[in-house]
Design a protein around this motif. Sequence first.
Motif, PDB file in Angstrom:
ATOM      1  N   ASN A 250      -5.594 -11.590  11.699  1.00  0.00           N
ATOM      2  CA  ASN A 250      -4.856 -12.093  10.548  1.00  0.00           C
ATOM      3  C   ASN A 250      -4.080 -13.364  10.854  1.00  0.00           C
ATOM      4  OD1 ASN A 250      -1.980 -11.488   8.770  1.00  0.00           O
ATOM      5  ND2 ASN A 250      -3.939 -11.528   7.689  1.00  0.00           N
ATOM      6  N   LEU A 285      -4.891  -9.073   5.446  1.00  0.00           N
ATOM      7  CA  LEU A 285      -4.480  -7.786   6.012  1.00  0.00           C
ATOM      8  C   LEU A 285      -5.243  -6.669   5.303  1.00  0.00           C
ATOM      9  CD1 LEU A 285      -0.628  -8.313   6.305  1.00  0.00           C
ATOM     10  CD2 LEU A 285      -2.230  -7.958   8.193  1.00  0.00           C
ATOM     11  N   GLY A 286      -5.913  -5.829   6.097  1.00  0.00           N
ATOM     12  CA  GLY A 286      -6.700  -4.739   5.532  1.00  0.00           C
ATOM     13  C   GLY A 286      -8.092  -5.147   5.112  1.00  0.00           C
ATOM     14  N   HIS A 369      -3.655   1.096   8.590  1.00  0.00           N
ATOM     15  CA  HIS A 369      -3.902   0.924   7.160  1.00  0.00           C
ATOM     16  C   HIS A 369      -4.273   2.274   6.553  1.00  0.00           C
ATOM     17  CE1 HIS A 369      -4.016  -3.520   7.166  1.00  0.00           C
ATOM     18  NE2 HIS A 369      -4.529  -3.395   8.384  1.00  0.00           N
ATOM     19  N   LEU A 630      -6.238  -2.883  -1.299  1.00  0.00           N
ATOM     20  CA  LEU A 630      -5.871  -2.862   0.108  1.00  0.00           C
ATOM     21  C   LEU A 630      -4.508  -2.226   0.335  1.00  0.00           C
ATOM     22  CD1 LEU A 630      -7.156  -6.372   1.262  1.00  0.00           C
ATOM     23  CD2 LEU A 630      -8.302  -4.157   1.398  1.00  0.00           C
ATOM     24  N   VAL A 631      -3.598  -2.419  -0.600  1.00  0.00           N
ATOM     25  CA  VAL A 631      -2.301  -1.757  -0.569  1.00  0.00           C
ATOM     26  C   VAL A 631      -2.161  -1.012  -1.893  1.00  0.00           C
ATOM     27  CG1 VAL A 631       0.189  -2.036  -0.309  1.00  0.00           C
ATOM     28  CG2 VAL A 631      -1.363  -3.617   0.838  1.00  0.00           C
ATOM     29  N   THR A 648       1.872  -8.922   1.153  1.00  0.00           N
ATOM     30  CA  THR A 648       1.560  -7.813   2.059  1.00  0.00           C
ATOM     31  C   THR A 648       2.056  -8.161   3.456  1.00  0.00           C
ATOM     32  OG1 THR A 648      -0.399  -7.207   0.791  1.00  0.00           O
ATOM     33  CG2 THR A 648      -0.241  -6.355   3.031  1.00  0.00           C
ATOM     34  N   GLN A 650       2.819  -7.232   7.573  1.00  0.00           N
ATOM     35  CA  GLN A 650       2.489  -6.442   8.755  1.00  0.00           C
ATOM     36  C   GLN A 650       3.640  -6.519   9.747  1.00  0.00           C
ATOM     37  OE1 GLN A 650      -0.117  -7.807  11.906  1.00  0.00           O
ATOM     38  NE2 GLN A 650      -0.449  -9.769  10.861  1.00  0.00           N
ATOM     39  N   ASN A 725      -0.116 -12.931   2.648  1.00  0.00           N
ATOM     40  CA  ASN A 725       0.255 -12.110   3.799  1.00  0.00           C
ATOM     41  C   ASN A 725       1.472 -12.689   4.510  1.00  0.00           C
ATOM     42  OD1 ASN A 725      -3.147 -11.255   4.910  1.00  0.00           O
ATOM     43  ND2 ASN A 725      -1.976 -10.599   3.142  1.00  0.00           N
ATOM     44  N   THR A 750       1.183   3.028   7.819  1.00  0.00           N
ATOM     45  CA  THR A 750       0.473   1.827   7.370  1.00  0.00           C
ATOM     46  C   THR A 750       1.326   0.587   7.638  1.00  0.00           C
ATOM     47  OG1 THR A 750       1.345   2.069   5.134  1.00  0.00           O
ATOM     48  CG2 THR A 750      -0.768   3.118   5.596  1.00  0.00           C
ATOM     49  N   LYS A 752       0.649  -2.176   8.886  1.00  0.00           N
ATOM     50  CA  LYS A 752       0.001  -3.466   8.663  1.00  0.00           C
ATOM     51  C   LYS A 752      -0.310  -3.676   7.178  1.00  0.00           C
ATOM     52  CE  LYS A 752      -0.240  -4.459  13.106  1.00  0.00           C
ATOM     53  NZ  LYS A 752       0.620  -3.399  13.616  1.00  0.00           N
ATOM     54  N   ALA A 753       0.302  -2.877   6.310  1.00  0.00           N
ATOM     55  CA  ALA A 753       0.004  -2.973   4.877  1.00  0.00           C
ATOM     56  C   ALA A 753       1.213  -2.532   4.067  1.00  0.00           C
ATOM     57  CB  ALA A 753      -1.221  -2.132   4.528  1.00  0.00           C
TER      58      ALA A 753
END
Length: 767
Positions: A250, A285-286, A369, A630-631, A648, A650, A725, A750, A752-753
């Motif tokens: 990322n 991310l994700g 995630h 993704l989130v 988002t 991380q 991100n 999670t 990273k999300a």
Amino acid sequence: MTSNNRNTVQFQQKPAKAGGIKSLQSTLKSIIKSQQPSTNIKSLLKANQDKGFDCPGCAWGDEKQGLIQFCENGAKAIAWESTSKTIDAAFFAEHTVSELQKQSDYWLEYQGRLAEPLRYNAELDKYQAISWSDAFALIASHLNQLEHVDQAEFYTSGRASNEAAFIYQLFGRLYGTNNFPDCSNMCHEASGVALKEAIGVGKGTVTLKDFSFADAIFVFGQNPGSNHPRMMNALRKSARNGCKIVTFNNLKEVALERFASPQDAVELLTPSATQISHAYFTPKLGGDMAAVRGIVKALLERYPQSLDRNFIEQHSQGLESYIELVEQTSWSKISEQSGLTQNDLRQAASVWANSDKVICCWAMGLTQHKHSVATIQEITNLQLLGGHIGKPGAGLCPVRGHSNVQGNRTVGINEKPPEAFIDSLSKVLQTPLPKTPGHNVYHALKSLLSKDSKVLVCLGGNIAQAAPDSERTYQALANTELNVQIATKLNRSHLYMGKDALILPCLGRTEIDRQTSGDQYITVEDTFSMVHASMGNVEPVSRQLKSEVAIIAGIAQATLGNDVIDWSNLTADYGNIRALISDCLPEFNDFEQRLDHVGGFYLGNSASEHRWLNVAGKALFNSNPLPDELVPISQIALEDSKRERLLTMQTMRSHDQYNTTVYGMNDRYRGVVNGRKVLFINAQDAKRQQLSDGDLVTITSVWQDNIERQVSDFKIHLYDIPEGNVAGYYPETNPLVPMDSVGDKSFTPTSKAVAVYLQKQVNDRIL
């Protein structure tokens, strides 16, 4: 809302390369800072050597050849542990726990090594000295008075040795519970779940030697320059041999772009460096699952000849339904979720298709995630297509964190133990043991929050700062009737307790472990399933220190007595523990004898031998649809003005830390100086939100429980990261990670999300 904190962080240009002379200078600075440089220089020469000790840092494997087998962060870990500064009752006479709670994590650990056992005095709000025998008796009293054995939680850090971890789970199971929350629940749990389902074993299928033969290495969601620096030597060697390294990460991390080996005189003393990545992609991310799906789609469209049909037919099942799913997945959805173009993914597919031997590596960028298990199974699908499992120079490589986190799981630290393991253990001990699944970290914290669980025993680690949702985690620890921390240094987990608490100081990896039969060695397992011995070489910093094995055995003997196990016998000679391990686990047959080999011995890997120990009896292509989002926030009620500004986030480490241990306030590889309250953001996102480099913001996360989670005084830093991100250091951003936001099947946080929105601060006020 107002704040009196001042953020002193400064930014400078990222270095042109990682490693090199700056790495050497940082290593020397850490050694001097420890206040016993000569001792630590001797220790470094023994680090990761045959007949030496295993570095207390990461789990990357060692070649056991050459004088220098340590990296910059390994040197920091050794110097951090081997300081001459100590903490005893006199230290706590000067500080209340309430005062210490206000100090930074760096300050707490910098005070030195814990030097004597301590008990919390609630009336004074201070820790005071306690004898070892009284400490063991106190723990036994609490455990034996519980209404039910499952009211006890036995947490483990990945730095515990095989011997300590084995008798820890032995004690817990003889006590009657499978409550073994473990640090791996918060990092690579998704890897274990995904691989176990797909190929029958929850470990990587490669060895360190395979990196020398790979034609291509795909690196996903990983920053080895800071988190596994010794891996950089393997990547550098591979790159210089013509191997094409394709990176999906990322953030643009300098070590994955250009790396200079401190052991190469030219790269050390000149601007010269080795280009690591042949191609570097920065997915959302994700978005890695969609990226891999795109690679597979490109392979099917353009390179069908690259599929290993013989391997697929002989060793796998589920290909037809998987191909159908891939064909039904549109390029538009793949590009939208991954944040990468068709050309990006076709370029990656071309490298894969034209490589006979491919390794896929990943770390927590993939595992934290909601859809992490599915993402790792997508990578597994990719490798199965080319028959890249069980082939020299190819395979799957989850890169583990702590130096024995994989070994802990191998020897029984598992809240859902395999039935065969429990049966074997019960047979050897001639005692029935529990089979009912216990608590992982998520369930343990929830049980402590609800006060269903009463006692927490931590074998190392810093669960207060490793776990998400800091305020709720602190409350969970504060709800305990007894909080026991076996540790080398003071940390935040020692400062939240209910009725009673103990700090039990243990030996570090570098220190000599003397027992009645003589000096002892312990063993660890690296990320490549290699088991080797580790033996300290310096005198303990205090005579009051006990080994982890001796502490666990002392607790066990006080709690259970010696009817089933003679605990003092296990402490006297760790060879007796290894004999038990050998009796219970077939892969450790002739344990003691096999350790005589330089570098230890290989436990083996069933999947690499094409033995598929899953339900299907074959390697499985898993047909997982791409996630809807993704989130998962679409159903959360939120004002339109805030929803439009959502990003988002991380959490991640700086270069000056390892896991929760912060060695300093700088992040050299990202150009951060003198601070950690930083939020990395794309320039376009900053412009849209009317933010400039260096602005202060308050960060608020969004989750369906409507609990306000917020941190303030973070300084914006424009960085090479995809739009939408942002990234911040942990544990500073851990308060933003909702405890109930966990991965499907894995219960991994999670981290990273995390959906967040920003509010600008001016003159200590939120606008």
